[in-house]
Design a protein around this motif. Structure first.
Motif, PDB file in Angstrom:
ATOM      1  N   VAL A  52      19.017  39.064  37.857  1.00 42.05           N
ATOM      2  CA  VAL A  52      17.596  38.386  38.077  1.00 42.05           C
ATOM      3  C   VAL A  52      17.847  37.900  39.709  1.00 42.05           C
ATOM      4  O   VAL A  52      16.918  38.583  40.282  1.00 42.05           O
ATOM      5  N   LEU A  53      18.851  37.347  40.073  1.00 38.01           N
ATOM      6  CA  LEU A  53      19.325  37.732  41.604  1.00 38.01           C
ATOM      7  C   LEU A  53      19.469  38.695  42.660  1.00 38.01           C
ATOM      8  O   LEU A  53      19.441  38.546  43.777  1.00 38.01           O
ATOM      9  N   GLN A  54      20.465  39.950  41.523  1.00 37.47           N
ATOM     10  CA  GLN A  54      19.850  40.670  42.414  1.00 37.47           C
ATOM     11  C   GLN A  54      21.316  41.071  42.851  1.00 37.47           C
ATOM     12  O   GLN A  54      21.309  41.332  43.894  1.00 37.47           O
ATOM     13  N   LEU A  55      22.584  40.407  42.475  1.00 33.16           N
ATOM     14  CA  LEU A  55      23.437  40.995  43.259  1.00 33.16           C
ATOM     15  C   LEU A  55      24.447  42.144  42.528  1.00 33.16           C
ATOM     16  O   LEU A  55      24.157  42.172  41.617  1.00 33.16           O
ATOM     17  N   PRO A  56      25.036  41.823  43.793  1.00 32.04           N
ATOM     18  CA  PRO A  56      26.188  43.613  43.068  1.00 32.04           C
ATOM     19  C   PRO A  56      27.031  42.674  41.802  1.00 32.04           C
ATOM     20  O   PRO A  56      27.235  41.870  41.377  1.00 32.04           O
ATOM     21  N   TYR A  57      26.957  44.200  41.136  1.00 30.67           N
ATOM     22  CA  TYR A  57      27.358  44.201  39.583  1.00 30.67           C
ATOM     23  C   TYR A  57      28.851  43.987  39.520  1.00 30.67           C
ATOM     24  O   TYR A  57      29.421  42.960  39.463  1.00 30.67           O
ATOM     25  N   ASN A  58      29.307  44.139  40.752  1.00 33.91           N
ATOM     26  CA  ASN A  58      31.055  44.467  40.683  1.00 33.91           C
ATOM     27  C   ASN A  58      31.737  42.459  40.914  1.00 33.91           C
ATOM     28  O   ASN A  58      32.291  41.657  40.673  1.00 33.91           O
ATOM     29  N   GLN A  59      30.516  42.526  42.107  1.00 36.84           N
ATOM     30  CA  GLN A  59      30.517  40.653  42.698  1.00 36.84           C
ATOM     31  C   GLN A  59      30.621  39.763  41.180  1.00 36.84           C
ATOM     32  O   GLN A  59      31.170  39.401  41.086  1.00 36.84           O
ATOM     33  N   VAL A  60      29.011  39.323  40.463  1.00 40.02           N
ATOM     34  CA  VAL A  60      29.371  39.232  39.317  1.00 40.02           C
ATOM     35  C   VAL A  60      30.423  39.113  38.205  1.00 40.02           C
ATOM     36  O   VAL A  60      30.725  38.321  37.993  1.00 40.02           O
ATOM     37  N   ASP A  61      30.716  40.236  37.982  1.00 43.37           N
ATOM     38  CA  ASP A  61      32.002  40.895  37.249  1.00 43.37           C
ATOM     39  C   ASP A  61      33.242  40.058  37.562  1.00 43.37           C
ATOM     40  O   ASP A  61      33.688  39.467  36.370  1.00 43.37           O
ATOM     41  N   LYS A  62      33.749  40.161  38.698  1.00 43.02           N
ATOM     42  CA  LYS A  62      34.573  39.319  39.144  1.00 43.02           C
ATOM     43  C   LYS A  62      34.667  37.994  39.259  1.00 43.02           C
ATOM     44  O   LYS A  62      36.187  37.242  38.515  1.00 43.02           O
ATOM     45  N   ILE A  63      33.197  37.305  39.119  1.00 44.34           N
ATOM     46  CA  ILE A  63      33.420  35.660  38.756  1.00 44.34           C
ATOM     47  C   ILE A  63      33.356  35.615  37.127  1.00 44.34           C
ATOM     48  O   ILE A  63      34.174  34.478  37.149  1.00 44.34           O
ATOM     49  N   CYS A  64      32.481  36.434  36.494  1.00 45.98           N
ATOM     50  CA  CYS A  64      32.620  36.348  35.158  1.00 45.98           C
ATOM     51  C   CYS A  64      34.313  36.553  35.066  1.00 45.98           C
ATOM     52  O   CYS A  64      34.433  35.923  33.826  1.00 45.98           O
ATOM     53  N   LYS A  65      35.481  37.616  35.185  1.00 48.58           N
ATOM     54  CA  LYS A  65      36.530  36.876  34.498  1.00 48.58           C
ATOM     55  C   LYS A  65      37.290  36.188  35.282  1.00 48.58           C
ATOM     56  O   LYS A  65      38.642  36.057  34.908  1.00 48.58           O
ATOM     57  N   MET A  66      37.081  35.174  35.885  1.00 47.28           N
ATOM     58  CA  MET A  66      37.504  34.098  36.202  1.00 47.28           C
ATOM     59  C   MET A  66      37.249  32.540  35.727  1.00 47.28           C
ATOM     60  O   MET A  66      37.680  31.877  35.146  1.00 47.28           O
ATOM     61  N   VAL A  67      36.022  33.622  34.456  1.00 48.94           N
ATOM     62  CA  VAL A  67      36.334  31.925  33.045  1.00 48.94           C
ATOM     63  C   VAL A  67      37.297  32.630  32.402  1.00 48.94           C
ATOM     64  O   VAL A  67      36.888  33.244  31.450  1.00 48.94           O
ATOM     65  N   PRO A  68      37.831  32.131  31.396  1.00 53.88           N
ATOM     66  CA  PRO A  68      38.859  32.315  30.503  1.00 53.88           C
ATOM     67  C   PRO A  68      37.941  32.458  29.639  1.00 53.88           C
ATOM     68  O   PRO A  68      36.949  32.042  28.914  1.00 53.88           O
ATOM     69  N   TYR A  69      38.573  33.736  28.876  1.00 50.99           N
ATOM     70  CA  TYR A  69      38.263  34.253  27.654  1.00 50.99           C
ATOM     71  C   TYR A  69      38.189  33.287  26.418  1.00 50.99           C
ATOM     72  O   TYR A  69      39.575  33.719  26.343  1.00 50.99           O
ATOM     73  N   ASN A  70      37.709  32.762  25.853  1.00 43.24           N
ATOM     74  CA  ASN A  70      37.906  31.723  24.067  1.00 43.24           C
ATOM     75  C   ASN A  70      36.815  32.124  23.179  1.00 43.24           C
ATOM     76  O   ASN A  70      36.305  31.176  23.159  1.00 43.24           O
ATOM     77  N   PRO A  71      36.830  32.849  22.522  1.00 41.89           N
ATOM     78  CA  PRO A  71      35.520  33.137  21.685  1.00 41.89           C
ATOM     79  C   PRO A  71      35.722  31.971  20.841  1.00 41.89           C
ATOM     80  O   PRO A  71      34.811  31.213  19.907  1.00 41.89           O
ATOM     81  N   ALA A  72      36.563  31.373  20.343  1.00 42.44           N
ATOM     82  CA  ALA A  72      36.845  29.970  18.810  1.00 42.44           C
ATOM     83  C   ALA A  72      36.417  29.259  20.025  1.00 42.44           C
ATOM     84  O   ALA A  72      35.855  28.451  19.448  1.00 42.44           O
ATOM     85  N   ASN A  73      36.547  28.746  20.996  1.00 42.68           N
ATOM     86  CA  ASN A  73      36.403  27.541  21.933  1.00 42.68           C
ATOM     87  C   ASN A  73      36.150  27.734  22.939  1.00 42.68           C
ATOM     88  O   ASN A  73      36.719  28.241  24.089  1.00 42.68           O
ATOM     89  N   PRO A  74      34.466  28.564  23.340  1.00 43.95           N
ATOM     90  CA  PRO A  74      34.628  29.178  24.387  1.00 43.95           C
ATOM     91  C   PRO A  74      34.159  28.184  25.849  1.00 43.95           C
ATOM     92  O   PRO A  74      34.588  26.681  25.594  1.00 43.95           O
ATOM     93  N   VAL A  75      34.752  28.260  27.004  1.00 45.41           N
ATOM     94  CA  VAL A  75      35.073  27.232  28.390  1.00 45.41           C
ATOM     95  C   VAL A  75      33.737  27.045  28.736  1.00 45.41           C
ATOM     96  O   VAL A  75      33.276  28.533  28.987  1.00 45.41           O
ATOM     97  N   LYS A  76      33.635  25.821  29.493  1.00 49.24           N
ATOM     98  CA  LYS A  76      32.237  25.455  30.023  1.00 49.24           C
ATOM     99  C   LYS A  76      32.426  25.791  31.474  1.00 49.24           C
ATOM    100  O   LYS A  76      33.760  26.055  32.248  1.00 49.24           O
TER     101      LYS A  76
END
Length: 531
Positions: free
Chosen positions: A155-179
């Protein structure tokens, strides 16, 4: 009537002499009457009859139904009504793990059907009870940290690569999602990015506010509700564009509060594999009663001991194959134990279990009175049911109270645990157990109860594991052809299963315009590739 029908088929104890036979029949009748009283008192007779009705219909139409799933396999009433196909007394399964009169909750039979024919059972239920009285259940997908970041970034029209890099800094744990806030606190780089760039700070601030909100509606994968009157008199309905069935606008928890009852219709691919194998054999005039196999077949266990279990239900991962080779299962109860052990938590008991089973260590029993409860598992507490039985034998709990103890141990609430410890030690002292020893035993079973597994589920799924292992041992060509057919759209699995078939000495013939069928087929002791 159903119980005597089961008994007279000789599934349990037809080889006993007349006096012992009658004694056993009386034991079964006593347990049946006990369960019936509880089921009727709790008002659940109708629930059992509805489940029995659609299962009997499915079986009458030769639609494969699983032997059981979850704690429901511990009910003798369910076995008598042919809801389950596993004798709970023979395998030491406990009814109170399923229904407890002291903890009123809805019974919950999860039923596995052949994946390809599950929809036929749902159609039958719609016809039987009325299309306006049967609906799927809505589920709501909520925005978790990564999804919130991606949506806000878009929605903020930020570059995809920039957002993707930030997303990957959130640990991925589907059983117990990290806030998101937890991820920021645990990663200094995250804080630096926020402080250096106002755009990223804005992205994070908005995402934290949106995190946890519902994002979209979907439908429960297996759950249906059945009502005694038109559903529109009970709940608002929703039309899912991907389904021709109505869907409740209330999620499961709230739908149940309106008085609706959930029934789970699950599709299990393995049942389809078993059915296709049996059909291949029927073409050769070989008839198999899959629910009445000998559970002590030495060839089957020999195959499992070598870890040759690719394609065998629940036993085909590389870790499980290693475990089979190390533990060398020699009886059906060993399979039940391995399925329960091979999970996060119980895994730490695997070395002790293997050492005791193979005789390199002696089993350790907490107290001589509970030796019979854990002798099958070589002194290692694996099942929740064992925790319940220990409380019953050692401290005088009723099985209903023992189930409350098991749940309390799982939830680890300090005040509840202190109360239960007092009751346990008091009961154990009344049975001549030293107070210090009783405290130690309580601490030990509390540790196990936190991750002990449900034996009823393990036994029911162990039965499917054994059935697939037996078919692979006795009729490898037909079994592998059925496996390949059911996974024909998955290239990785087709490659894997063809390699396994060849390693077993089975010829896999190439596709042929003249000889091939639509699916993989059995041809003169070989497998013909399907078109």
């Amino acid at each position: 009537k159903g119980l005597l029908n089961r008994i007279n088929k000789g599934i349990s104890f037809n080889d006993l002499d007349k006096e012992l036979y009658q004694k056993k029949v009386n034991e079964y009748k006593q347990r049946l009457n006990y369960e019936l009283k509880i089921i009727i008192k709790m008002g659940f007779a109708g629930y059992f009859l509805i489940v029995a009705d659609f299962i009997k219909w499915a079986k009458s139409k030769n639609i494969p139904v699983g032997p059981g799933r979850g704690s429901g396999a511990g009910s003798l009433v369910a076995w008598s009504l042919t809801i389950t196909d596993l004798d709970p007394i023979k395998f030491g399964l406990i009814f109170e793990r399923f229904l407890n009169p002291d903890r009123i909750s809805m019974p919950d039979f999860d039923i596995d059907f052949c994946q390809e024919r599950r929809d036929e059972v749902i159609e039958y239920v719609k016809e039987r009870y009325g299309e306006d009285r049967v609906a799927q259940i809505i589920t709501f997908g909520s925005l978790q940290a990564r999804a919130a970041l991606r949506d806000v970034g878009r929605v903020l029209q930020l570059p995809y690569n920039q957002v993707d890099k930030i997303c990957k800094m959130v640990p991925y744990n589907p059983a117990n999602p990290v806030k998101l806030e937890e991820a920021i606190k645990s990663d200094d780089r995250f804080n630096e990015l926020i402080q250096q760039d106002d755009t990223i700070k804005n992205l994070i601030d908005i995402s934290i506010k949106l995190e946890g909100l519902y994002r979209h509606a979907s439908t429960h994968a297996a759950g249906l509700v059945i009502s005694d009157k038109p559903l529109i008199e009970n709940v608002p309905l929703y039309k899912d564009p991907r389904s021709d069935m109505p869907v409740t606008q209330f999620s499961m928890k709230y739908a149940e509060l309106t008085g609706l009852v959930k029934f789970d219709f699950l599709g299990l691919k393995t049942l389809t594999v078993i059915e296709k194998t049996i059909n291949f054999l029927k073409n050769k005039n070989i008839i198999i009663d899959i629910n009445n196999l000998p559970l002590d077949d030495s060839k089957t266990f020999s195959m499992l001991q070598k870890g040759e279990s690719i394609g065998v239900f629940q036993l085909e991962s590389s870790g499980m194959r290693d475990l089979l080779k190390e533990s060398k299962p020699s009886k059906f109860e060993d399979l039940i134990a391995l399925i329960a052990l091979y999970r996060p938590g119980p895994m730490e008991n695997i070395p002790k279990y293997i050492a005791c089973k193979n005789g390199s260590e002696d089993p350790e029993f907490l107290h001589k009175t509970i030796e019979p409860i854990v002798s099958d598992t070589y002194g290692v507490i694996i099942y929740q049911e064992q925790v319940m039985q220990i409380a019953q034998i050692l401290a005088g709990y009723s099985l209903a109270d023992a189930d409350l103890l098991r749940r309390a141990m799982g939830k680890k609430k300090p005040e509840e645990m202190a109360k239960q410890r007092g009751l346990f030690c008091e009961g154990a002292a009344a049975r001549g157990v030293d107070a210090a020893q009783a405290g130690e035993i309580f601490d030990t079973i509390e540790k196990f109860a936190g991750y002990g597994f449900n034996k009823s589920h393990s036994a029911a799924y162990g039965m499917i594991s054994y059935q697939t292992a037996w078919l692979k041992t006795m009729y490898p060509v037909e079994f592998m052809a059925a496996l390949l057919t059911c996974d024909g759209d998955n290239t990785d699995k087709v490659v894997r299963f063809i390699a396994e078939a060849r390693s077993m000495g089975i010829t896999v013939l190439p596709p042929s315009v003249n000889q091939s069928e639509l699916d993989f087929a059995v041809a003169d002791g070989a497998i013909r590739f399907g078109l």
